[in-house]
Motif scaffolding. Structure first.
Motif, mmCIF file in Angstrom:
data_model
loop_
_atom_site.group_PDB
_atom_site.id
_atom_site.type_symbol
_atom_site.label_atom_id
_atom_site.label_comp_id
_atom_site.label_asym_id
_atom_site.label_seq_id
_atom_site.Cartn_x
_atom_site.Cartn_y
_atom_site.Cartn_z
ATOM 1 N N LEU A 304 0.826 -1.202 0.000
ATOM 2 C CA LEU A 304 0.000 0.000 0.000
ATOM 3 C C LEU A 304 0.865 1.258 0.000
ATOM 4 C CD1 LEU A 304 -2.695 -1.161 2.613
ATOM 5 C CD2 LEU A 304 -3.074 -0.756 0.156
ATOM 6 N N ALA A 305 1.897 1.235 0.849
ATOM 7 C CA ALA A 305 2.743 2.430 0.994
ATOM 8 C C ALA A 305 3.515 2.745 -0.283
ATOM 9 C CB ALA A 305 3.692 2.255 2.175
ATOM 10 N N SER A 433 12.933 -1.214 10.333
ATOM 11 C CA SER A 433 14.058 -0.430 9.800
ATOM 12 C C SER A 433 14.046 -0.555 8.291
ATOM 13 C CB SER A 433 15.393 -0.889 10.388
ATOM 14 O OG SER A 433 15.761 -2.119 9.844
ATOM 15 N N LEU A 434 14.371 0.548 7.647
ATOM 16 C CA LEU A 434 14.337 0.584 6.191
ATOM 17 C C LEU A 434 15.702 1.049 5.678
ATOM 18 C CD1 LEU A 434 12.381 0.506 3.612
ATOM 19 C CD2 LEU A 434 12.501 3.003 3.776
ATOM 20 N N SER A 435 16.342 0.198 4.864
ATOM 21 C CA SER A 435 17.552 0.637 4.173
ATOM 22 C C SER A 435 17.172 1.007 2.761
ATOM 23 C CB SER A 435 18.601 -0.490 4.114
ATOM 24 O OG SER A 435 19.113 -0.749 5.390
ATOM 25 N N PHE A 436 17.649 2.163 2.304
ATOM 26 C CA PHE A 436 17.334 2.529 0.924
ATOM 27 C C PHE A 436 18.576 3.048 0.218
ATOM 28 C CE2 PHE A 436 15.950 6.049 3.673
ATOM 29 C CZ PHE A 436 16.627 7.138 3.131
ATOM 30 N N ASP A 437 18.527 2.972 -1.103
ATOM 31 C CA ASP A 437 19.637 3.384 -1.960
ATOM 32 C C ASP A 437 19.527 4.888 -2.182
ATOM 33 O OD1 ASP A 437 21.392 3.965 -3.990
ATOM 34 O OD2 ASP A 437 20.792 2.269 -5.274
ATOM 35 N N HIS A 438 20.455 5.616 -1.632
ATOM 36 C CA HIS A 438 20.337 7.072 -1.654
ATOM 37 C C HIS A 438 20.545 7.657 -3.058
ATOM 38 C CE1 HIS A 438 19.899 10.972 -0.043
ATOM 39 N NE2 HIS A 438 20.396 10.757 1.162
ATOM 40 N N GLN A 445 11.559 10.770 0.877
ATOM 41 C CA GLN A 445 10.758 9.654 0.377
ATOM 42 C C GLN A 445 10.913 8.428 1.279
ATOM 43 O OE1 GLN A 445 12.834 11.407 -1.724
ATOM 44 N NE2 GLN A 445 11.254 12.574 -2.809
ATOM 45 N N GLY A 446 12.154 8.170 1.678
ATOM 46 C CA GLY A 446 12.402 7.009 2.525
ATOM 47 C C GLY A 446 11.641 7.121 3.833
ATOM 48 N N SER A 447 11.697 8.332 4.421
ATOM 49 C CA SER A 447 11.023 8.540 5.701
ATOM 50 C C SER A 447 9.509 8.417 5.540
ATOM 51 C CB SER A 447 11.362 9.934 6.240
ATOM 52 O OG SER A 447 12.761 10.082 6.338
ATOM 53 N N ARG A 448 8.991 8.965 4.449
ATOM 54 C CA ARG A 448 7.546 8.912 4.244
ATOM 55 C C ARG A 448 7.080 7.464 4.093
ATOM 56 N NH1 ARG A 448 6.263 12.461 -0.408
ATOM 57 N NH2 ARG A 448 6.676 10.654 -1.720
ATOM 58 N N PHE A 449 7.857 6.712 3.347
ATOM 59 C CA PHE A 449 7.476 5.310 3.150
ATOM 60 C C PHE A 449 7.483 4.553 4.471
ATOM 61 C CE2 PHE A 449 8.801 0.886 2.339
ATOM 62 C CZ PHE A 449 7.752 0.461 1.553
#
Lengths: 466, 400
Positions: A304-305, A433-438, A445-449
């Motif tokens: 959903l997110a 915890s969310l790791s994302f490719d900066h 966007q990462g924080s919102r997700f």
């Protein structure tokens, strides 16, 4: 008769090991005098001109400009007796008759130099090369210096050291028959002092330290008449070839960790409402026969997110210089299996209902645990979830699956004191915890997700608003 | 600023600032590293002309044509030794070489001023002093081939082993000279003196300062002979001092003098005077021999990285050997046969040195224990025995 001598590249500074050939000042056929400049070379320290050690005729240039040559490599052949006047006996005079050890060390040698001609016989006996890397104490630009270790007469502890094995030693550490002339024991000065104070002859002690070094403990043991400590490293280690899933995982993780700049964010969420909903739904007919796990809720929340933050469901395509946004979710689920970590995908997870998703997850993990996941099942994911909670772990900093831009770690759900309406009450709490490719996803966007996923788990009714 | 006349006195307004120095200050700054005009003692100018010196002529009045030819020969032989050894290093026969090229006059002048009873403390570039003390070029090679610590008998030659640590030998020399004084070997023309050699870079070392202080307050018969060759490896003299180095002596309370270090006659005269002062008990004395290192600091160094070739070309015009040669020729003190003879002597010496170097045996392994103490030491003897028995434990030991 011609008498050929070869000029090995000397160490022109202190401890250099190589030089680059800049230019030749002579060519084959040229007559040269002693100390005539024949070549210019450049080392890490200086560009220097090298004078010829002999008079004669240049017969061959053995290296070319631009080449980097190790010290000791023959660079030039000179016929020092082109007229053929000298007798064979005179061949033994001059530079070639220098004492072999110093001549080899200092560089001037015959074509078949004594350095090569003197193999370390004892080392072959021991089945290990008797060479150690040594670093120079001063200077720079040097890489490594190889030292030949001379073989010893006896096979005392020194031989074991050379062999690299430290098996149990038969001789007790008491007054033994070790004579003068045996290897000088390896021990640091304070240990030598201790041995001297305790009246222990270090030659009777077997070292348990790395490389056979005698430690303080060894000396104390020897003083107490006890057996020296022996380390049986060989029996306490296992060596397993790196292959299969382990190898693939290692390659994927290294590739990802060193190509995608990772950012990891954390969120702690009160998931009590989600757990209550789960309890309610379990008893409904729609979910009969379905294993409705918290992971299914998390997976649904992600799907959903993603709709609101498509950036996390995108791919950095370095080759084409594009970011590929995907309007579907192939959700990867990291699963621990007897073969190792595999990440099978739930195809088009975003099109599934919660019940379908829960069923797909169950099937997927079952297949994986049976080791039946096919390679095709593991391709083309768009985003991944890893359920570290099943191991009782709260959170982690997961590494992104190559080809994706984000991975969510779902931690263990615990009863935790939590503040609700100003009062501390026990709640079901877990960490995300969310790791994302900066390169693809910014902090916004990462924080919102992450916040969206958290909000959906904290209050599944929010899904109504999507 | 470099000299007292240029300093701002208390109560005065500053005459200048660092951003806008006075012309006098600029000149004074340049003089710290220039030849210093009238302050420089010179008996042979770069054109080989004899310059009269009321102060120093009497110290060389005995130097006849034969002695002059001898000085020329000494310098030429030493230069050839230097060049041959440099080549031997480039051929892998020596681990390192420290060239003296350009400093022959300073060393031969000073070396020939010494009496056999005088003691010399060199740094590591004093091959010319070694030559004058009777140390053969062959004996110098062990250190540079990295097979020995020192190759000569320093008691018999009265030439201390080479000192690698910068400036350290100044302390040794100060102590030795204090001993000469305390032993009563100073006070008349039959007295003893010590001479200590170091470079411009060493003057920045604490050891040199301490040596100056001790020698000064104990009136030690010590000649401090500083060869200012303009470069401490890659650092120019202007990074060592704000005033000419010889003027530092005044602060310690003994005389300092600057001599043209490329003038062999000037160096001979000034050093003779300084040693005489010391023998008579008027030491110490500082001599600054103003010269130039025409080659690299050592064979490991590359001077093209920090100085321009213009500078070298300018100094080639002041070459110490060339001016002696011109002086001899112009005044009919030597003929062509003499120069040819010297040339063939240098060839012979170079060939002998080369042959010796490539055939040089390593010293026996107990050599490192043999010259440590004057008297036997039981600890050292035990260490030597242990070391030798360790070496005996190798396959093939004893065959070499």
């Amino acid at each position: 008769m011609p008498d050929y001598k070869q000029f090995p590249l000397p160490d022109t500074a202190e401890g250099l090991t190589e030089a680059e050939i800049l230019s030749w000042r002579v060519k084959p056929g040229d007559e040269v005098q002693v100390n005539q400049i024949v070549i210019e070379v450049e080392t890490a320290k200086a560009a220097v001109e090298l004078p010829c050690p002999w008079a004669g005729v240049v017969t061959e240039l053995l290296v070319e400009p631009g080449q980097t040559v190790e010290v000791g490599t023959p660079i030039l052949t000179v016929d020092v007796d082109p007229g053929g006047t000298a007798s064979a006996a005179s061949d033994a005079s001059g530079a070639s008759a220098a004492p072999s050890a110093s001549a080899a060390k200092n560089g001037v040698q015959q074509a078949a130099g004594p350095a090569e001609a003197a193999p370390a016989a004892g080392s072959e006996e021991n089945g290990a090369p008797a060479e150690d890397e040594m670093k120079p104490l001063v200077g720079y630009g040097s890489k490594t210096v190889t030292a030949k270790r001379r073989p010893r007469k006896d096979h005392g502890p020194a031989s074991d050291v050379q062999n690299g094995t430290f098996g149990p030693v038969d001789t007790p550490a008491q007054e033994s028959a070790l004579l003068e002339g045996s290897a000088v024991p390896l021990a640091k000065p304070p240990v030598r002092k201790l041995a001297k104070d305790l009246g222990i002859d270090l030659r009777t002690v077997t070292g348990s330290g790395s490389g056979g070094v005698i430690t303080r403990e060894d000396v104390r043991h020897a003083a107490n008449g006890a057996q020296p400590v022996t380390v049986r490293t060989g029996e306490r280690e296992r060596r397993v070839p790196i292959r299969g899933v382990r190898k693939a995982t290692a390659q994927a993780m290294v590739h990802s960790a060193f190509s995608a700049p990772h950012v990891t964010e954390f969120l702690t969420v009160d998931v009590t409402p989600m757990m209550e909903l789960r309890a309610k739904l379990k008893d409904t007919p729609a979910f009969a026969g379905v294993k409705l796990t918290p992971l299914a809720f998390a997976a649904k929340a992600m799907c959903l997110a993603v709709q609101r933050t498509p950036d996390v469901n995108a791919e950095w395509d370095a080759e084409s210089g594009e970011i590929v946004y995907k309007d579907y979710v192939h959700l990867g689920v990291a699963a621990a299996t007897p073969r190792g970590l595999v990440v099978p995908k739930v195809r088009d997870a975003d099109a599934m209902s919660l019940a379908e998703l829960a069923g797909a997850l169950t099937e997927l993990t079952e297949t994986a645990r049976q080791g039946k996941t096919t390679p095709a099942d593991m391709l083309n994911g768009t985003i991944t979830i890893t359920n570290v909670g099943v191991f009782g772990v709260d959170t982690g900093t997961p590494i992104i699956n190559p080809g994706e831009s984000a991975i969510l770690a779902f931690g263990a759900i615990r009863d935790t004191p939590w503040v609700v309406d100003g009062e501390v009450v026990p709640r079901k709490v877990c960490q995300l915890s969310l790791s994302f490719d900066h390169r693809v996803v910014d902090g916004e966007q990462g924080s919102r997700f992450l916040a969206d996923v958290g909000a959906l788990l904290a209050d599944p009714a929010v899904a109504m608003t999507y | 600023m470099s000299s007292a006349e240029q300093w701002t006195q208390p109560g005065e307004n500053p005459a200048a600032t660092a951003a806008k120095p006075t012309p006098e200050q600029v000149i004074a700054g340049l003089r710290a590293t220039s030849e210093g005009g009238t302050e420089l003692v010179q008996l042979l100018n770069p054109e080989g002309e004899r310059i009269a010196s009321p102060q120093f002529d009497r110290y060389v009045e005995d130097v006849d044509a034969e002695q002059l030819r001898g000085l020329y020969r000494d310098m030429t032989m030493v230069r050839r030794v230097d060049r041959e050894a440099n080549s031997l290093q480039r051929q892998g026969q020596l681990g390192i070489w420290v060239p003296l090229l350009g400093q022959e006059a300073a060393q031969i002048g000073a070396g020939r001023a010494m009496r056999p009873s005088d003691m010399a403390f060199p740094s590591y570039r004093e091959h010319g002093i070694a030559w004058c003390r009777g140390v053969t070029p062959q004996e110098l090679l062990g250190i540079f081939r990295c097979t020995d610590h020192s190759g000569w008998d320093s008691s018999a030659t009265r030439f201390h082993p080479y000192t690698i640590v910068i400036g350290n030998q100044v302390l040794n020399a100060a102590g030795y000279a204090m001993g000469q004084r305390l032993d009563g070997r100073v006070g008349d023309d039959g007295g003893e003196a010590t001479i200590c050699f170091f470079g411009d870079g060493a003057t920045s070392q604490g050891d040199v300062h301490e040596g100056f202080v001790w020698a000064s307050v104990y009136d030690a018969p010590l000649v401090f002979f500083c060869q200012n060759n303009q470069w401490a490896i890659s650092e120019p003299t202007e990074r060592q001092s704000r005033l000419p180095l010889y003027q530092r002596a005044r602060g310690y309370g003994f005389p300092g003098i600057r001599v043209d270090g490329n003038d062999v006659l000037g160096c001979l005269a000034v050093t003779r005077w300084a040693l005489e002062e010391c023998r008579l008990g008027n030491g110490p004395v500082l001599i600054e021999a103003f010269t130039y290192r025409m080659d690299a600091h050592t064979t490991t160094d590359d001077p093209t990285r920090y100085r321009l070739s213009d500078e070298l070309e300018a100094w080639k015009l002041k070459d110490p050997i060339e001016r002696a040669r011109v002086h001899l020729s112009r005044n009919g003190l030597a003929d062509n046969d003499f120069f040819e003879q010297v040339a063939s002597d240098t060839d012979e010496l170079a060939a002998e040195l080369r042959d010796f170097c490539v055939n040089m045996p390593d010293p026996p392994p107990d050599r490192i224990f043999s010259q440590v103490y004057a008297d036997p030491s039981s600890v050292l003897d035990a260490e030597r025995d242990e070391f030798l028995s360790y070496l005996d434990g190798f396959v093939g030991a004893g065959e070499r």
